[in-house]
Design a protein around this motif. Sequence first.
Motif, PDB file in Angstrom:
ATOM      1  N   TRP A 151       0.865  -1.174   0.000  1.00 19.15           N
ATOM      2  CA  TRP A 151       0.000   0.000   0.000  1.00 19.15           C
ATOM      3  C   TRP A 151       0.908   1.232   0.000  1.00 19.15           C
ATOM      4  O   TRP A 151       1.974   1.217   0.608  1.00 19.15           O
ATOM      5  CB  TRP A 151      -0.852   0.056   1.268  1.00 19.15           C
ATOM      6  N   ARG A 153       0.725   5.899  -0.173  1.00 16.02           N
ATOM      7  CA  ARG A 153      -0.157   7.047   0.056  1.00 16.02           C
ATOM      8  C   ARG A 153      -0.836   7.481  -1.242  1.00 16.02           C
ATOM      9  O   ARG A 153      -1.862   8.164  -1.201  1.00 16.02           O
ATOM     10  CB  ARG A 153       0.658   8.219   0.611  1.00 16.02           C
ATOM     11  N   ALA A 154      -0.257   7.125  -2.367  1.00 14.86           N
ATOM     12  CA  ALA A 154      -0.830   7.493  -3.663  1.00 14.86           C
ATOM     13  C   ALA A 154      -1.747   6.368  -4.125  1.00 14.86           C
ATOM     14  O   ALA A 154      -1.465   5.208  -3.871  1.00 14.86           O
ATOM     15  CB  ALA A 154       0.290   7.707  -4.670  1.00 14.86           C
ATOM     16  N   GLY A 155      -2.847   6.687  -4.750  1.00 11.44           N
ATOM     17  CA  GLY A 155      -3.686   5.626  -5.293  1.00 11.44           C
ATOM     18  C   GLY A 155      -5.156   5.756  -4.959  1.00 11.44           C
ATOM     19  O   GLY A 155      -5.996   5.057  -5.531  1.00 11.44           O
ATOM     20  N   ALA A 156      -5.516   6.673  -4.029  1.00 13.59           N
ATOM     21  CA  ALA A 156      -6.941   6.875  -3.728  1.00 13.59           C
ATOM     22  C   ALA A 156      -7.631   7.452  -4.963  1.00 13.59           C
ATOM     23  O   ALA A 156      -7.038   8.241  -5.708  1.00 13.59           O
ATOM     24  CB  ALA A 156      -7.092   7.826  -2.542  1.00 13.59           C
ATOM     25  N   ARG A 157      -8.882   7.039  -5.187  1.00 14.02           N
ATOM     26  CA  ARG A 157      -9.641   7.497  -6.357  1.00 14.02           C
ATOM     27  C   ARG A 157     -10.943   8.132  -5.905  1.00 14.02           C
ATOM     28  O   ARG A 157     -11.445   7.834  -4.803  1.00 14.02           O
ATOM     29  CB  ARG A 157      -9.945   6.298  -7.276  1.00 14.02           C
ATOM     30  N   THR A 218      -6.704   1.188  -1.628  1.00 13.55           N
ATOM     31  CA  THR A 218      -6.069   1.881  -2.750  1.00 13.55           C
ATOM     32  C   THR A 218      -4.988   2.852  -2.284  1.00 13.55           C
ATOM     33  O   THR A 218      -4.143   3.267  -3.068  1.00 13.55           O
ATOM     34  CB  THR A 218      -7.121   2.639  -3.586  1.00 13.55           C
ATOM     35  N   ALA A 219      -5.030   3.254  -0.998  1.00 15.71           N
ATOM     36  CA  ALA A 219      -3.995   4.132  -0.432  1.00 15.71           C
ATOM     37  C   ALA A 219      -4.072   4.013   1.085  1.00 15.71           C
ATOM     38  O   ALA A 219      -5.127   3.710   1.636  1.00 15.71           O
ATOM     39  CB  ALA A 219      -4.201   5.582  -0.851  1.00 15.71           C
ATOM     40  N   LEU A 234      -2.128  12.115   2.692  1.00 18.61           N
ATOM     41  CA  LEU A 234      -2.633  11.065   1.810  1.00 18.61           C
ATOM     42  C   LEU A 234      -3.303  11.672   0.573  1.00 18.61           C
ATOM     43  O   LEU A 234      -3.063  11.232  -0.555  1.00 18.61           O
ATOM     44  CB  LEU A 234      -3.596  10.151   2.584  1.00 18.61           C
ATOM     45  N   CYS A 235      -4.123  12.724   0.793  1.00 22.22           N
ATOM     46  CA  CYS A 235      -4.804  13.382  -0.330  1.00 22.22           C
ATOM     47  C   CYS A 235      -3.788  14.013  -1.276  1.00 22.22           C
ATOM     48  O   CYS A 235      -3.926  13.952  -2.492  1.00 22.22           O
ATOM     49  CB  CYS A 235      -5.774  14.449   0.190  1.00 22.22           C
ATOM     50  N   SER A 238      -2.164  11.370  -3.364  1.00 26.36           N
ATOM     51  CA  SER A 238      -3.107  10.754  -4.301  1.00 26.36           C
ATOM     52  C   SER A 238      -3.682  11.766  -5.286  1.00 26.36           C
ATOM     53  O   SER A 238      -4.378  11.374  -6.228  1.00 26.36           O
ATOM     54  CB  SER A 238      -4.269  10.097  -3.528  1.00 26.36           C
ATOM     55  N   ARG A 312      -8.937  18.086  -5.871  1.00 17.75           N
ATOM     56  CA  ARG A 312      -7.572  18.010  -5.361  1.00 17.75           C
ATOM     57  C   ARG A 312      -7.297  18.991  -4.210  1.00 17.75           C
ATOM     58  O   ARG A 312      -7.502  20.188  -4.348  1.00 17.75           O
ATOM     59  CB  ARG A 312      -6.620  18.305  -6.519  1.00 17.75           C
TER      60      ARG A 312
END
Length: 339
Positions: A151, A153-157, A218-219, A234-235, A238, A312
């Motif tokens: 996992w 920190r990047a990858g949240a959708r 995802t993150a 995290l935001c 991502s 964002r």
Amino acid sequence: MPTLRDVGEIEAIRLLHQAVLGRADVVVGPGDDAAVLRCDASEDLVATTDALVEGRHYLPLWLNPAARGARLAAVNLSDLAAMAARPRWALLSIGARPEHEMDALVEFQRGLETALAKEGATIAGGNLVAVDGEEWWSLTLLGSVARGRAWTRAGARPGDLLALTGHPGRAAAGLALARRAGAPDAVDPKWRPLLEAWLEPRARTAFAQALAPAEAVTAAIDVSDGLAADLAHLCDASGMGCDVDAWSLPEDPLLGRAAGTLGLAVTPLRLGPSDDYELLLAVDPRSRDAAERAARESGTPLAFLGRFTGRRGELALLAVDGARTPLDPRGFDHFAGAR
Ligand SMILES: [Mg+2]
């Protein structure tokens, strides 16, 4: 009580090594020039490091040597949990004054090794140096994860759910209560769980290990700066925003009572600076059940707090009546008296 100076460096290192157990994946352990560790070809190696510095990260009055060792293990284990890695090997580096008691050093290492062993890791090597000033304790922790499945920190959708383990804010409340009391025996025993959250955090390793195979996350990040600040990290990584439902923060009556005693509002305490070592996750909405199952299996409190958006960098707190307040991590410095 013999000190490091009485015992001498070589004997001190021998005494520390003697306490470490052997393991099949440690081909060469403490005592040689370096450790040899056996990895599996189907896995990635995950590495983290963190240190405790006397006076800055701990006060000897509040943490005995074994508890200090357990805390050093927990802060490193938490970083590996946030990457879904299985903790395996640790390298311990110590800077201690010559008058440090040898027994206290062995106690420290025992606390560390015990906390590591609970999550499947062991000390594979280390270093001991003499210092004149502040003492320090540095741990490098290595773990493994199925190849390509760590996992980050990047990858949240947009649409992913925001999930949170445990009860953030407790460590900050424990620290504030400790500062007010001045000494461990001056703290009312009813605050014990809050003091423990501050002094004896336990990483969410079991939960992360139970959830990792579901590929639901995802993150992820662990909460070491505070809920709002770590959510912002995290935001940021991502490229997302997040809507947090204020009413979804888990109930915590003890924290509420502590906030009253401290003259603080409870929401800033929960969102502001606090090193709780909980996990913040972005979860695929189709995998919510898998996350809840992993929480049940590992006995971990888990709450769903909101959802990620494509806006964002926009973090917002939503009230029940639909009112949106910008969630600014810098606005939650409760020691500045914010309410
Ligand atoms: Mg971290």
